[in-house]
Design a protein around this motif. Structure first.
Motif, PDB file in Angstrom:
ATOM      1  N   ALA A  61       0.884  -1.325   0.050  1.00 39.69           N
ATOM      2  CA  ALA A  61      -0.074   0.338   0.133  1.00 39.69           C
ATOM      3  C   ALA A  61       0.932   1.213   0.102  1.00 39.69           C
ATOM      4  O   ALA A  61       0.582   2.159  -0.769  1.00 39.69           O
ATOM      5  CB  ALA A  61      -0.859   0.164   1.140  1.00 39.69           C
ATOM      6  N   LEU A  62       2.059   1.227   0.771  1.00 36.76           N
ATOM      7  CA  LEU A  62       2.879   2.411   0.822  1.00 36.76           C
ATOM      8  C   LEU A  62       3.548   2.434  -0.514  1.00 36.76           C
ATOM      9  O   LEU A  62       3.676   3.757  -1.002  1.00 36.76           O
ATOM     10  CB  LEU A  62       4.007   2.224   1.621  1.00 36.76           C
ATOM     11  N   VAL A  63       3.838   1.474  -1.205  1.00 37.98           N
ATOM     12  CA  VAL A  63       4.359   1.643  -2.494  1.00 37.98           C
ATOM     13  C   VAL A  63       3.324   2.560  -3.626  1.00 37.98           C
ATOM     14  O   VAL A  63       3.762   3.211  -4.348  1.00 37.98           O
ATOM     15  CB  VAL A  63       4.980   0.036  -3.045  1.00 37.98           C
ATOM     16  N   SER A 106      10.798  -2.237   0.539  1.00 44.35           N
ATOM     17  CA  SER A 106      11.900  -2.905   0.738  1.00 44.35           C
ATOM     18  C   SER A 106      12.133  -2.567   2.201  1.00 44.35           C
ATOM     19  O   SER A 106      12.624  -3.408   2.895  1.00 44.35           O
ATOM     20  CB  SER A 106      12.826  -2.798  -0.285  1.00 44.35           C
ATOM     21  N   VAL A 107      12.292  -1.203   2.419  1.00 45.20           N
ATOM     22  CA  VAL A 107      12.748  -0.441   3.531  1.00 45.20           C
ATOM     23  C   VAL A 107      11.711  -1.029   4.600  1.00 45.20           C
ATOM     24  O   VAL A 107      12.191  -1.381   5.474  1.00 45.20           O
ATOM     25  CB  VAL A 107      12.745   0.888   3.240  1.00 45.20           C
ATOM     26  N   VAL A 108      10.408  -0.877   4.486  1.00 42.33           N
ATOM     27  CA  VAL A 108       9.450  -1.346   5.402  1.00 42.33           C
ATOM     28  C   VAL A 108       9.586  -2.782   5.860  1.00 42.33           C
ATOM     29  O   VAL A 108       9.748  -3.062   7.035  1.00 42.33           O
ATOM     30  CB  VAL A 108       8.055  -1.208   5.051  1.00 42.33           C
ATOM     31  N   THR A 109       9.863  -3.616   4.988  1.00 40.00           N
ATOM     32  CA  THR A 109       9.764  -4.939   5.126  1.00 40.00           C
ATOM     33  C   THR A 109      11.250  -5.529   5.901  1.00 40.00           C
ATOM     34  O   THR A 109      11.241  -6.158   6.969  1.00 40.00           O
ATOM     35  CB  THR A 109       9.803  -5.739   3.654  1.00 40.00           C
ATOM     36  N   PHE A 110      12.442  -4.764   5.411  1.00 40.21           N
ATOM     37  CA  PHE A 110      13.567  -5.086   5.985  1.00 40.21           C
ATOM     38  C   PHE A 110      13.637  -4.568   7.268  1.00 40.21           C
ATOM     39  O   PHE A 110      14.056  -5.120   8.290  1.00 40.21           O
ATOM     40  CB  PHE A 110      14.688  -4.300   5.287  1.00 40.21           C
ATOM     41  N   THR A 111      13.015  -3.323   7.497  1.00 37.18           N
ATOM     42  CA  THR A 111      12.998  -2.774   9.134  1.00 37.18           C
ATOM     43  C   THR A 111      12.295  -3.594  10.084  1.00 37.18           C
ATOM     44  O   THR A 111      12.815  -3.950  11.127  1.00 37.18           O
ATOM     45  CB  THR A 111      12.371  -1.240   8.923  1.00 37.18           C
ATOM     46  N   ALA A 112      11.413  -4.139   9.435  1.00 41.87           N
ATOM     47  CA  ALA A 112      10.324  -5.015  10.378  1.00 41.87           C
ATOM     48  C   ALA A 112      11.003  -6.332  10.711  1.00 41.87           C
ATOM     49  O   ALA A 112      10.940  -6.819  12.040  1.00 41.87           O
ATOM     50  CB  ALA A 112       8.767  -4.973   9.701  1.00 41.87           C
ATOM     51  N   ALA A 163      19.660  -9.765  -1.597  1.00 46.89           N
ATOM     52  CA  ALA A 163      20.603 -10.405  -2.602  1.00 46.89           C
ATOM     53  C   ALA A 163      20.302  -9.402  -3.930  1.00 46.89           C
ATOM     54  O   ALA A 163      21.488  -8.876  -4.361  1.00 46.89           O
ATOM     55  CB  ALA A 163      19.998 -11.447  -3.071  1.00 46.89           C
ATOM     56  N   GLN A 164      19.284  -8.871  -4.055  1.00 48.44           N
ATOM     57  CA  GLN A 164      19.045  -7.723  -5.313  1.00 48.44           C
ATOM     58  C   GLN A 164      19.597  -6.727  -4.916  1.00 48.44           C
ATOM     59  O   GLN A 164      20.324  -6.032  -5.901  1.00 48.44           O
ATOM     60  CB  GLN A 164      17.638  -7.746  -5.462  1.00 48.44           C
ATOM     61  N   ARG A 165      19.621  -5.945  -3.884  1.00 51.54           N
ATOM     62  CA  ARG A 165      20.509  -4.841  -3.504  1.00 51.54           C
ATOM     63  C   ARG A 165      21.926  -5.119  -3.629  1.00 51.54           C
ATOM     64  O   ARG A 165      22.607  -4.131  -3.986  1.00 51.54           O
ATOM     65  CB  ARG A 165      20.065  -4.342  -2.176  1.00 51.54           C
TER      66      ARG A 165
END
Length: 362
Positions: A161-163, A175-181, A242-244
């Motif tokens: 939803a944020l994207v 990605s930021v939200v998922t990684f942070t959580a 891995a993509q990053r």
């Protein structure tokens, strides 16, 4: 150079013109002088009458919070709303009560000096209600589990939803939200991740730095705990990491998470770019804040059975008491505890979960 603004009535418009004209006649440049410049030049006057011991905390609040938040804005353009947003932002970034109070107090004094100089007619820094907001934040810190997202599907729905609401549907925000959580990290720490901080063999992230506001812009500095710590990267986030890493190529200092133009990320940047407040309200998560992603990860780890001492290391907490707040047992755990006590009092052996499951299968 010219400046134009609209007013509701002709009298209000004329009053605004008269104010600027009077200030200009005194040699003040009201549209050009930003708050930082005015405050630095008039700080001695603004702090007159205060005890000397008060000067240091006030100046620290000015340097660490007021200038990064409002320093670039012309004095005449600072409004009550702008001050409100800054104060709530400081609270959201976990500033202490005294830090918020000192920062707001020095801003009030600087703006009061501007009023005495005739640059402004009212002091917009005299805001109220922030104490209630701070008390609410303290209550949430006493029970950080109440801030956590329910499960993985909820996290994915939030990220998507944020994207969707962001300009250009930039996937990096998700990605930021998922990684942070999933790492229970602070957003500033996620912004500071470099390629060399990731061990792709053991899937460990060594947290070494965080991005934080400072005079002149954003800077990278050490973690809040002043020490590096290691955090496991679970299977769910390994593909995006891995993509990053592939995108970083052979540059060990490349940032893994940036904005769409390569800029550094802060909680405020994430909020504005994704329309965070509107998105969480639409999803029915009015309680959710940007720093709620960290309690989400820590709550999930606690419920997964991560030992307290390990959870403390992952979180980077200085005190075990802080970590213990994430270990509040849920209803099932309470019922299991009651069952165990009854068995103990009756003299029946208490079976471990694996053993009990094996016997039930037999």
């Amino acid at each position: 150079m010219s400046l134009s603004e609209s007013r509701a009535t002709e009298d209000e418009a004329q009053g605004w013109i008269d104010t600027l004209t009077a200030a200009a006649l005194r040699g003040v440049q009201p549209h050009d002088q930003p708050l930082r410049q005015y405050g630095d030049a008039n700080m001695k006057l603004a702090l007159r009458g205060l005890e000397a011991k008060t000067h240091d905390p006030y100046k620290a609040g000015w340097r660490l919070r007021v200038v990064p938040s409002l320093g670039h804005i012309p004095v005449t353009m600072i409004s009550n709303g702008a001050v409100d947003r800054c104060v709530y932002g400081w609270i959201a970034d976990s500033a202490g009560r005294s830090s918020v109070k000192n920062s707001l107090a020095v801003l009030v004094r600087v703006m009061e000096q501007a009023r005495r100089d005739g640059i402004i007619t009212d002091n917009p820094a005299r805001v109220s209600g922030w104490q209630y907001e701070f008390k609410k934040a303290e209550d949430e810190l006493d029970d950080p589990r109440c801030l956590a997202l329910r499960d993985w599907d909820t996290l994915e729905a939030l990220a998507d939803a944020l994207v969707e609401r962001s300009y250009g549907q930039y996937a990096g925000w998700g990605s930021v939200v998922t990684f942070t959580a999933c790492t229970a990290a602070r957003i500033g720490e996620v912004s500071g991740v470099r390629a060399r901080d990731i061990d792709p063999v053991n899937w460990i992230w060594t947290v070494r730095r965080q991005t934080t506001p400072a005079p002149g812009g954003l800077i990278d500095k050490g973690t809040k705990g002043k020490a590096a710590r290691r955090v496991p990267l679970i299977e769910e986030v390994r593909p995006l990491v891995a993509q990053r890493l592939l995108a970083a190529g052979h540059d060990p200092d490349a940032r893994l998470f940036t904005g769409p133009r390569g800029g550094r990320i802060t909680t405020a940047v994430l909020r504005d770019a994704t329309h965070w407040d509107e998105v969480v309200a639409d999803l029915g998560y009015e309680h959710l804040r940007r720093h709620s992603l960290r309690p989400t990860g820590l709550t999930w780890m606690a419920d997964a059975g991560v030992p307290l001492h390990v959870l403390r290391v992952i979180a980077g907490h200085g005190s075990l008491r802080t970590t213990q707040r994430y270990l509040h047992p849920d209803l099932q755990a309470l019922l299991a505890a009651g069952t165990s006590l009854s068995s103990h009092l009756r003299g029946a052996p208490v079976l471990s979960k694996p053993l009990a499951a094996g016997l039930q299968a037999l």
